[in-house]
Design an enzyme around this catalytic site. Structure first.
Site, PDB file in Angstrom:
ATOM      1  N   ASP A  74       0.855  -1.186   0.000  1.00 10.87           N
ATOM      2  CA  ASP A  74       0.000   0.000   0.000  1.00 10.87           C
ATOM      3  C   ASP A  74       0.894   1.240   0.000  1.00 10.87           C
ATOM      4  O   ASP A  74       1.722   1.417   0.891  1.00 10.87           O
ATOM      5  CB  ASP A  74      -0.894  -0.004   1.247  1.00 10.87           C
ATOM      6  CG  ASP A  74      -1.975   1.060   1.183  1.00 10.87           C
ATOM      7  OD1 ASP A  74      -2.103   1.711   0.134  1.00 10.87           O
ATOM      8  OD2 ASP A  74      -2.681   1.245   2.195  1.00 10.87           O
ATOM      9  N   ASP A 167      -2.978   2.252  -6.157  1.00  9.40           N
ATOM     10  CA  ASP A 167      -1.845   2.342  -5.241  1.00  9.40           C
ATOM     11  C   ASP A 167      -1.754   1.192  -4.244  1.00  9.40           C
ATOM     12  O   ASP A 167      -0.988   1.265  -3.281  1.00  9.40           O
ATOM     13  CB  ASP A 167      -1.887   3.664  -4.470  1.00  9.40           C
ATOM     14  CG  ASP A 167      -3.115   3.789  -3.584  1.00  9.40           C
ATOM     15  OD1 ASP A 167      -4.096   3.068  -3.842  1.00  9.40           O
ATOM     16  OD2 ASP A 167      -3.096   4.593  -2.647  1.00  9.40           O
ATOM     17  N   GLU A 168      -2.494   0.112  -4.444  1.00 13.32           N
ATOM     18  CA  GLU A 168      -2.353  -1.030  -3.539  1.00 13.32           C
ATOM     19  C   GLU A 168      -2.707  -2.322  -4.262  1.00 13.32           C
ATOM     20  O   GLU A 168      -3.510  -2.326  -5.197  1.00 13.32           O
ATOM     21  CB  GLU A 168      -3.221  -0.865  -2.287  1.00 13.32           C
ATOM     22  CG  GLU A 168      -4.703  -0.817  -2.540  1.00 13.32           C
ATOM     23  CD  GLU A 168      -5.500  -0.822  -1.246  1.00 13.32           C
ATOM     24  OE1 GLU A 168      -5.115  -1.542  -0.308  1.00 13.32           O
ATOM     25  OE2 GLU A 168      -6.526  -0.118  -1.190  1.00 13.32           O
TER      26      GLU A 168
END
Length: 474
Positions: A74, A167-168
């Protein structure tokens, strides 16, 4: 001699019986077995210890470190971190992405979070909490470019990646030892350093034996954290955690659980699975297993896009149908343009409205067939919109499509529409004979041998057991 160490991230004194600890340094990559006779300092579900070789204070230690293989990466305050990287003068400033005059916060840096600013917070509230905050408009193209760059780095380690957002993502590193000659922990700690050095931002990583615990671990020690949760401490670790930490528990379910007197995950551990299913339905079964640290979901490699949409927040609330129609028309044009550019089509049209009191209405209409046509999407969107114009003032309007297909499956030719005569293509419709014409057969492409093999073996491949990772030497 058995050791008892504190399980990090747990409030109060909780101890986990561990016979041997394994340690790994993120700087010099030295790894060793750890023998101590006192509790380790708290700093996540595993522990941080000093490296005896280089003196790094962030060496990770855990009794199951060689065996954990499911990771969750993350990015830390992703949008804000990218902006601070590109504008060093903002390094110590409270940076808030999004907002505008009537919008909401997309994300904010950790400096702004100290003032109480959070993602999805209305902009006016963020300005009240952080009057000196620096509000920047989001640059989605730049964020996507950096997000895909990070994902390529992840893919270099394993093809088993399940993105949750830009983003993760989850990573299955069960075969890391066979593929790279390193454990999952070694691969991930190197990836964390590589991203910091090459991309210029930090990421936090959680490592465990399933997806549920890996995601929890990645949030324990942000920013730039590396936390682990093993099977030995999972049940005790979860016992005093709030129910909101459970996957699938949103505000509404949290309120329902609180009304039933359930505020901690440990309370699920005391209940029977049939009682939980009877009270909460199918999600009650999930509560039963998750509370015991059990999660059999696989890391799915699917990267198929689920939907495509465009939305806007108004400077002033709008209740007038004509104004809303004009805005919906512009949004539909953007959606149709994106569909054509990405060569995809939507089977369901989705309308999103947010009222002045921040209540969201989502309506959808299933089309007869997938489409990329702007007029078809607009017609469905306006049909949905007219039903919602009842005097309510709206602050946001969005139009989108879901259930995506390849563009070549969109807008099939109407076989029952009148066609020009083959002998006289230019003849007007009213002069054509009323005699029935033979229908043109639809020619479907025959599947290739590879496609047949894929369909026949898919079930086997999805359920095939993966090899157990070997322990790496210390």
């Amino acid at each position: 001699m058995a050791l008892r160490i504190s399980a990090l991230g747990i409030s109060g004194t909780k101890e986990v019986q561990i016979g041997m600890l394994y340690a790994l340094c993120p700087d010099c990559h030295h790894k060793w077995r750890l023998h101590i006779d006192r509790p380790l300092p708290k700093s996540g579900a595993g522990s941080y210890v000093p490296c005896p070789v280089c003196g790094c204070k962030r060496a990770i230690a855990h009794g199951e470190l060689p065996d954990l293989s499911i990771g969750h990466l993350d990015c830390d305050a992703f949008y804000a971190s990218i902006e601070k990287r590109d504008r060093p003068e903002l390094a110590d400033q409270p940076v808030i992405i999004g907002g505008g005059h009537r919008g909401v916060v997309s994300t904010c840096c950790y400096v702004a979070r100290k003032y109480g600013v959070r993602s999805a917070m209305p902009a006016f509230k963020a300005r009240e909490l952080c009057p000196d905050g620096i509000f920047l408009p989001p640059d989605m193209k730049k964020y996507q470019r950096e997000g895909y760059r990070i994902r390529d780095m992840m893919r270099a380690l394993t093809p088993d990646i399940e993105p949750l957002s830009i983003d993760e993502a989850f990573m299955d590193l069960t075969t890391a030892q066979e593929t790279h000659g390193k454990s999952a922990a070694e691969c991930l700690i190197e990836l964390q350093s590589t991203i910091r050095n090459e991309v210029g931002i930090t990421v936090s990583i959680g490592l465990s034996y399933n997806k549920f615990l890996a995601k929890i671990a990645s949030d324990l020690n942000k920013p730039f954290g590396f936390s682990m949760i093993g099977a030995q401490e999972a049940v005790d670790f979860l016992a005093d955690k709030p129910v909101r930490m459970m996957w699938g528990v949103g505000p509404a379910m949290e309120r329902k659980l609180h009304l039933d007197g359930i505020t901690r995950i440990g309370q699920f551990q005391e209940l029977d699975i049939h009682a939980l299913q009877g009270r909460y339905g199918s999600i009650g079964k999930r509560f039963y297993y998750f509370s015991r640290g059990q999660d059999n979901r696989r890391v799915e490699q699917s990267t198929e896009r689920k939907s495509l949409s465009s939305e806007t927040t108004f400077n002033d609330d709008i209740a007038d149908l004509a104004q809303l129609t004009d805005i919906a028309t512009r949004l539909t044009a953007r959606v149709a343009s994106d569909l054509a550019r990405k060569e995809i089509a939507g089977h369901t049209v989705v309308l999103k409205l947010k009222s002045a009191d921040f209540k969201t209405r989502t309506r959808n209409m299933r089309l007869t067939y997938p489409t990329i046509r702007e007029d078809v999407i607009l017609d469905a969107a306006l049909t949905l919109l007219k039903k919602e114009v009842d005097g309510t003032k709206y602050r946001l309007l969005g139009v989108g499509v879901a259930d995506l297909f390849a563009a070549d499956q969109a807008d099939p030719v109407d076989l029952f529409a009148e066609q020009p005569s083959p002998d006289n293509p230019a003849a007007p419709q009213d002069s054509l004979s009323d005699a029935p014409r033979p229908r043109k057969a639809i020619e479907l492409p025959r599947p290739t041998a590879e496609q047949l093999r894929e369909s026949l073996t898919r079930r086997f491949r999805l359920h095939k057991r993966k090899p157990v990772q070997k322990r790496f030497p210390f």
